[in-house]
Structure formats: C-alpha cells, structure tokens
Write a protein that holds these residues in place. Sequence first.
Motif, PDB file in Angstrom:
ATOM      1  N   THR A 169      41.599 -21.066  -9.181  1.00  0.00           N
ATOM      2  CA  THR A 169      40.538 -20.171 -10.018  1.00  0.00           C
ATOM      3  C   THR A 169      38.981 -20.430  -9.119  1.00  0.00           C
ATOM      4  OG1 THR A 169      41.296 -20.935 -11.968  1.00  0.00           O
ATOM      5  CG2 THR A 169      39.209 -20.113 -12.179  1.00  0.00           C
ATOM      6  N   ASN A 172      39.179 -17.766  -6.760  1.00  0.00           N
ATOM      7  CA  ASN A 172      39.052 -16.361  -7.605  1.00  0.00           C
ATOM      8  C   ASN A 172      37.493 -15.802  -7.259  1.00  0.00           C
ATOM      9  OD1 ASN A 172      41.552 -17.237  -9.747  1.00  0.00           O
ATOM     10  ND2 ASN A 172      41.717 -15.862  -8.045  1.00  0.00           N
ATOM     11  N   ALA A 173      36.793 -16.917  -7.594  1.00  0.00           N
ATOM     12  CA  ALA A 173      35.443 -16.658  -7.944  1.00  0.00           C
ATOM     13  C   ALA A 173      34.492 -16.459  -6.620  1.00  0.00           C
ATOM     14  CB  ALA A 173      34.548 -17.617  -8.799  1.00  0.00           C
ATOM     15  N   LYS A 177      33.511 -12.557  -5.139  1.00  0.00           N
ATOM     16  CA  LYS A 177      32.150 -12.285  -5.303  1.00  0.00           C
ATOM     17  C   LYS A 177      31.881 -11.854  -3.647  1.00  0.00           C
ATOM     18  CE  LYS A 177      27.512 -13.962  -5.540  1.00  0.00           C
ATOM     19  NZ  LYS A 177      26.684 -15.147  -5.717  1.00  0.00           N
ATOM     20  N   LEU A 190      34.762 -10.467 -17.692  1.00  0.00           N
ATOM     21  CA  LEU A 190      35.926 -11.486 -16.860  1.00  0.00           C
ATOM     22  C   LEU A 190      37.118 -11.527 -17.878  1.00  0.00           C
ATOM     23  CD1 LEU A 190      36.765 -13.414 -14.620  1.00  0.00           C
ATOM     24  CD2 LEU A 190      35.591 -15.386 -15.918  1.00  0.00           C
ATOM     25  N   PHE A 204      32.581 -19.307 -11.941  1.00  0.00           N
ATOM     26  CA  PHE A 204      31.941 -18.129 -11.395  1.00  0.00           C
ATOM     27  C   PHE A 204      30.258 -18.326 -11.621  1.00  0.00           C
ATOM     28  CE2 PHE A 204      35.806 -15.705 -11.644  1.00  0.00           C
ATOM     29  CZ  PHE A 204      35.697 -14.587 -11.269  1.00  0.00           C
ATOM     30  N   TRP A 209      27.344 -15.853 -10.054  1.00  0.00           N
ATOM     31  CA  TRP A 209      27.965 -14.644 -10.624  1.00  0.00           C
ATOM     32  C   TRP A 209      28.224 -14.631 -12.113  1.00  0.00           C
ATOM     33  CZ3 TRP A 209      32.759 -11.232  -8.318  1.00  0.00           C
ATOM     34  CH2 TRP A 209      32.841 -10.054  -9.027  1.00  0.00           C
TER      35      TRP A 209
END
Length: 265
Positions: A169, A172-173, A177, A190, A204, A209
């Motif tokens: 995760t 992922n962020a 970005k 999201l 995030f 973000w």
Amino acid sequence: MTTLSYVLSKLLWFVLRPGTFALLLCLVGLVAWWRGRRWGRWPLAFGLGFFVVVLATPVAPLLLIPLEERFSRPVEPPTHVDGVIVLGGAVDQNLTEARGIPALNGAAERMTEAIALARRYPQARIVFTGGQGSLVHGGLTEADVARALWTAMGLDQARVTYEDKSRNTHQNAVLTKELINPKPGETWLLVTSASKMPRAVGVFRAAGWPVVPWPVNYRTGRSFAALYDAPFPERLAQVEGALREWIGLVAYWMMGRTDAPFPAP
C-alpha cells in the motif's frame, strides 16, 4: 530497506497468521501429549480455543467494524472528479495466467466500482495501481490482469493509467503519485476495501496526496444475521484480515509511512 521489510512481512505472516499459528499450537500440543508431556495440553487448548472463539462468537466482525466504518463515502458525492485511483488486491494473477481469463477474488468490487465510476464521471482519469504482491508469482502483474479485464468490459483504455511496480500500500501511494503528478485542488477518489481504507488514506496523506475515500467490499453488518451468518472459513479469513490490518496500521505508523496509528477522517 523497503525490500527487506517487504520480505520479512511476508515470511512472518506466513508463519504467524492466526489460523496457521493456532494449528501449529495444536500440533505441538498433540505431539507433546502423545509423548507423555503434560504441558502439551496448554498449546493444544490455546490452539483449539482460538478456533472455538472464531466459530462461536462475533469476534471477526467486531474486529472489522471499526476499520470498515472509519471512513465513509461523502454524503454528497463530488459533482466533479478529476480521477479515480483503484488499489490492487482484487485480482489473482496466478489463476489468470493458468487459465487465460481474468480471475478475481473476494475484493472484486474494487474492479466493478471503477467501471461504475468511469460511467458516472466520464471525464475522470482512471488509475490502477498494483504490481506483484506475493513472493511466489508468475509473469503477470495485477496491472496486467486489470488491463485485460477492463478492456474486455469496454472501458476506454485511453482514460486508464496502470502502475505496475508497487508491491504494498505504501508503494501504491508513492509510485502512483510519481506517475500521475496530481495538481493542487484536483479531486481524486480512492477505491479500495473498506477495511483497508484507514491505512490507504494514511499513506496517501503522508505522500502529500489528499484523496476522497470511496470504500467498497464491506464484509460486516450490525444485524444478528450479519454477525453470525458467515461460515467458519469466512469468519477465520475475516479475523486474519482484520488482525493483519491492525498490525499493518501500527507498523506503518512506526515506520513513518502514516502520521497516525489509526488515521481519522
């Protein structure tokens, strides 16, 4: 460091996941008892006791409910959305590779919700983020499966961006970005499972973000039927999934990947 923490998290969870650990306790207790060691009754009792608690009590939904209800969808959906981010974790790359058609798991709502949102917001960009989430895998990434699925479902691929390097995760962020470079003031939804939303929103935010939570894949309810209707294997999976999220929240906070142990709205 990222690679080391990723490998350690996978290896430790393989042994220490509650169902596996309880089964190991039962086996140790049985062997010790069979060999005349009276102390063997204790690991056997603890192991069996865990399974009884999962079967006979609502411990599974009680662990999940605080996670799933931490973030809700906006009461009034945004009138304008610049983009939709869909986290991986809903596809099965190995089955897809073995059978030749996109395979989904119990988090499939992440993938179907993206289609609904794409139609609801026809100008929004769609972003899928997911690479290889397991230590043992084939040649396909989650992004490969998502591309095949959404292409077959008619989603305009010109609107879609696929991030295929992330393994957790946090990545992922960060990687998404870097790939998208969102502008200040943009509105991004999201999409991920409700139980995973607190950790996802936390990373995030830490990546700079701000996103609008759009949870899916709820697995709990507050009615008597919802608390007790699930069969034992599903309850066990819920307990393991919830404990993994709680541990993940604390671990991410300690590693500085989120600014709070339990991110709040």
